[in-house]
Design a protein around this motif. Structure first.
Motif, short mmCIF file in Angstrom:
data_model
loop_
_atom_site.label_atom_id
_atom_site.label_comp_id
_atom_site.label_asym_id
_atom_site.label_seq_id
_atom_site.Cartn_x
_atom_site.Cartn_y
_atom_site.Cartn_z
N LEU A 107 -1.73 36.46 40.06
CA LEU A 107 -1.14 35.86 39.08
C LEU A 107 -0.04 36.36 38.30
CD1 LEU A 107 -4.38 34.50 37.14
CD2 LEU A 107 -3.05 33.15 38.44
N ALA A 108 1.05 35.41 37.77
CA ALA A 108 2.10 36.12 37.00
C ALA A 108 1.53 36.86 35.78
CB ALA A 108 3.00 35.10 37.02
N PRO A 109 2.40 37.74 35.21
CA PRO A 109 1.56 38.69 34.11
C PRO A 109 1.53 37.57 32.94
CG PRO A 109 3.45 39.64 35.03
CD PRO A 109 3.29 38.43 35.88
N GLU A 110 2.32 36.38 32.79
CA GLU A 110 2.11 35.45 31.51
C GLU A 110 0.88 34.68 31.81
OE1 GLU A 110 4.94 35.92 33.43
OE2 GLU A 110 6.29 36.84 32.14
N GLN A 111 0.58 34.09 33.11
CA GLN A 111 -0.45 33.33 33.44
C GLN A 111 -1.80 34.01 33.17
OE1 GLN A 111 0.95 32.07 37.36
NE2 GLN A 111 0.39 29.90 36.73
N LEU A 112 -1.65 35.48 33.85
CA LEU A 112 -2.98 36.22 33.49
C LEU A 112 -3.45 36.54 32.07
CD1 LEU A 112 -5.15 38.19 34.70
CD2 LEU A 112 -3.51 39.93 34.74
N GLN A 113 -2.19 36.74 31.11
CA GLN A 113 -2.39 36.90 29.76
C GLN A 113 -3.11 35.83 29.11
OE1 GLN A 113 0.75 38.57 27.69
NE2 GLN A 113 0.56 37.06 26.18
N GLN A 114 -2.62 34.62 29.53
CA GLN A 114 -3.11 33.26 28.67
C GLN A 114 -4.50 33.12 29.28
OE1 GLN A 114 -1.78 31.25 26.58
NE2 GLN A 114 -0.25 33.09 26.30
N GLN A 115 -5.06 33.69 30.67
CA GLN A 115 -6.34 33.16 30.91
C GLN A 115 -7.28 34.19 30.29
OE1 GLN A 115 -7.48 32.70 35.01
NE2 GLN A 115 -5.49 31.35 35.41
N ILE A 116 -6.82 35.61 30.15
CA ILE A 116 -7.71 36.49 29.36
C ILE A 116 -7.76 36.18 27.94
CG2 ILE A 116 -7.63 38.87 28.37
CD1 ILE A 116 -6.36 39.72 31.21
N PHE A 117 -6.62 35.73 27.05
CA PHE A 117 -6.70 35.01 25.96
C PHE A 117 -7.72 34.06 25.79
CE2 PHE A 117 -2.08 36.46 24.15
CZ PHE A 117 -2.36 37.66 24.37
N LEU A 146 -0.83 43.41 22.99
CA LEU A 146 -1.36 42.18 23.67
C LEU A 146 -2.54 41.63 22.61
CD1 LEU A 146 -1.25 43.17 27.42
CD2 LEU A 146 -0.04 41.39 26.02
N SER A 147 -2.97 42.64 22.20
CA SER A 147 -4.25 42.17 21.31
C SER A 147 -3.78 41.41 20.00
CB SER A 147 -5.13 43.46 20.83
OG SER A 147 -5.82 43.83 21.88
N LEU A 148 -2.69 42.06 19.26
CA LEU A 148 -2.00 41.16 18.33
C LEU A 148 -1.43 39.83 18.74
CD1 LEU A 148 -0.02 44.03 16.58
CD2 LEU A 148 -1.78 42.16 15.44
N GLU A 149 -1.00 39.64 19.91
CA GLU A 149 -0.70 38.18 20.45
C GLU A 149 -1.71 37.53 20.57
OE1 GLU A 149 1.89 38.64 23.82
OE2 GLU A 149 3.41 39.82 22.84
N TRP A 150 -3.04 38.00 21.02
CA TRP A 150 -4.24 37.27 21.03
C TRP A 150 -4.73 36.57 19.47
CZ3 TRP A 150 -9.08 37.83 18.75
CH2 TRP A 150 -10.05 36.88 19.59
N PHE A 151 -4.41 37.40 18.65
CA PHE A 151 -4.61 36.94 17.22
C PHE A 151 -3.69 35.57 16.93
CE2 PHE A 151 -6.58 41.03 16.60
CZ PHE A 151 -7.88 40.47 16.25
N GLN A 152 -2.38 35.48 17.36
CA GLN A 152 -1.67 34.63 17.35
C GLN A 152 -2.08 33.38 18.17
OE1 GLN A 152 2.06 36.79 18.19
NE2 GLN A 152 2.94 35.96 16.26
N PRO A 185 3.81 37.31 13.14
CA PRO A 185 3.43 36.43 11.90
C PRO A 185 2.51 35.31 12.15
CG PRO A 185 5.63 35.82 12.60
CD PRO A 185 5.18 37.14 13.38
N MET A 186 1.54 35.06 11.26
CA MET A 186 0.68 34.10 11.44
C MET A 186 0.38 33.39 10.08
SD MET A 186 -2.34 36.55 13.01
CE MET A 186 -1.81 37.65 14.10
N ASP A 187 0.23 31.83 10.45
CA ASP A 187 0.23 30.70 9.42
C ASP A 187 -0.82 31.06 8.16
OD1 ASP A 187 2.42 29.64 10.72
OD2 ASP A 187 1.02 28.25 11.60
N TRP A 188 -1.74 31.57 8.66
CA TRP A 188 -3.02 31.76 7.75
C TRP A 188 -3.12 33.26 7.40
CZ3 TRP A 188 -7.65 31.51 11.39
CH2 TRP A 188 -7.46 32.35 12.92
#
Length: 362
Positions: A107-117, A146-152, A185-188
């Protein structure tokens, strides 16, 4: 809700969250997962997500891979068959990135990241079992990107797919981490700052530690000297009192606290770092060595692993650990048939690790 609790090292961020959750549990049924970043974890992708999954599985950093895989499969077998095979592959890849998973590696890195998320989110939502989910994170200032991006990702995923699910994410961070996580940044997001203790609060803390309400003029002078050095840091106050008690400088006689040395002759370290170093230097050589070995292993470590490192010398190891627990350097708990130890504070581990020469760390 997403809450960030900000304060300097030793201000009691983790303790505050732990006590708050304990009160909530008394009156409510919740499911919680816990994770913590470490001083080196910014360089390890998905480090915090791995922590969260391992906590949900009831395993630790020291658990063998085979056992983690077994726990994961047992958990997945409780899930609907439609999801568990795909979820299992993604989570095994997350936990053991050396695992052969050809379809994921292509998988492309972006696709893999989304699947893991998505897999981590779905796994934790299932783990919640329709209860409110509390995600608790310590030391966000060291979180990997990447873990911070997961929270987003998580806030949008919950909003779009599980809008009625009660979710509360509570994190702690030191002051220096604010500029780092504010890039995500996160809305909440709500931020709370822990301020230094006032002089009266510091006095009240010392009374609570010594379990007394009445103090002699001599002890009041001691309190004032500690307050001047502590600058409102509660961990500094606790460590000073532990040191005075351990060295029989502060003793109790017929219910009254007394000093065996003049207050003027008490050399109080001028920083929390120096205080921890001073307490560490006052230990025996064997106790210092054990703590240095443990600091390389991480904030938490199992008795079984430490036992092997000490060539199975149980008669030497057990009393050393008990002394370090008594003196407040370590805490212990019983997990899956083995004692698991942890440093009482992440800062304590950092300082002790820093006493090692680079050659010995590796």
């Amino acid at each position: 809700q997403f809450l960030i609790l900000v304060g300097d090292a030793g201000f009691g961020k983790s303790r505050l969250i732990t006590e708050a959750i304990a009160r909530i549990i008394q009156h409510n049924s919740i499911q919680r997962v816990y994770g913590a970043s470490a001083s080196y974890s910014k360089n390890f992708s998905y480090f915090l997500l791995q922590n969260l999954i391992k906590y949900a599985l009831g395993v630790s950093e020291n658990t063998p891979h085979d056992e983690i895989q077994l726990r994961l499969r047992e958990k997945l077998n409780q899930m609907p068959k439609l999801n568990r095979d795909i979820l299992g592959k993604r989570l095994e890849y997350l936990l053991f990135q050396s695992t052969e998973a050809t379809d994921l590696r292509l998988l492309a890195p972006e696709q893999l990241q989304q699947q893991i998320f998505k897999s981590v989110a779905e796994f934790l939502i299932y783990h919640a079992e329709n209860l409110p989910l509390f995600i608790l994170i310590d030391d966000l200032q060291w979180c990997d990107r990447l873990s911070l991006e997961w929270f987003q990702f998580l806030q949008g995923y919950i909003r779009d797919n599980h809008p009625k699910m009660p979710l509360f994410v509570c994190t702690t961070s030191r002051q220096e981490g604010k500029t780092f996580f504010q890039n995500f940044p996160m809305d909440w997001c709500h931020e709370m700052a822990l301020n230094p203790l006032t002089d009266s609060e510091s006095h009240a803390l010392m009374n609570a530690i010594l379990e007394t309400e009445q103090t002699s003029p001599q002890i009041k002078v001691l309190y004032d000297k500690i307050v001047a050095s502590a600058k409102g840091n509660p961990y500094y106050i606790e460590e000073v009192l532990k040191s005075l008690l351990a060295n029989d400088i502060l003793i109790q006689d017929k219910g009254e606290w007394l000093l065996t040395k003049s207050v003027k002759k008490l050399p109080l370290p001028n920083s929390l770092h120096n205080l921890i170093v001073t307490r560490f230097d006052n230990l025996t050589y064997q106790e210092r060595t054990l703590l240095q070995v443990a600091s390389v292993m991480g904030k938490e470590f199992s008795y079984k692993l430490l036992h092997r490192l000490y060539d199975n010398k149980q008669k030497e190891l057990t009393p050393l650990l008990e002394t370090l627990v008594t003196n407040g350097f370590l805490t212990k708990k019983w997990v899956d048939g083995d004692y698991e130890f942890s440093f009482s504070q992440e800062l304590t581990k950092e300082v002790i690790y820093g006493t090692l020469l680079h050659k010995r760390r590796t």
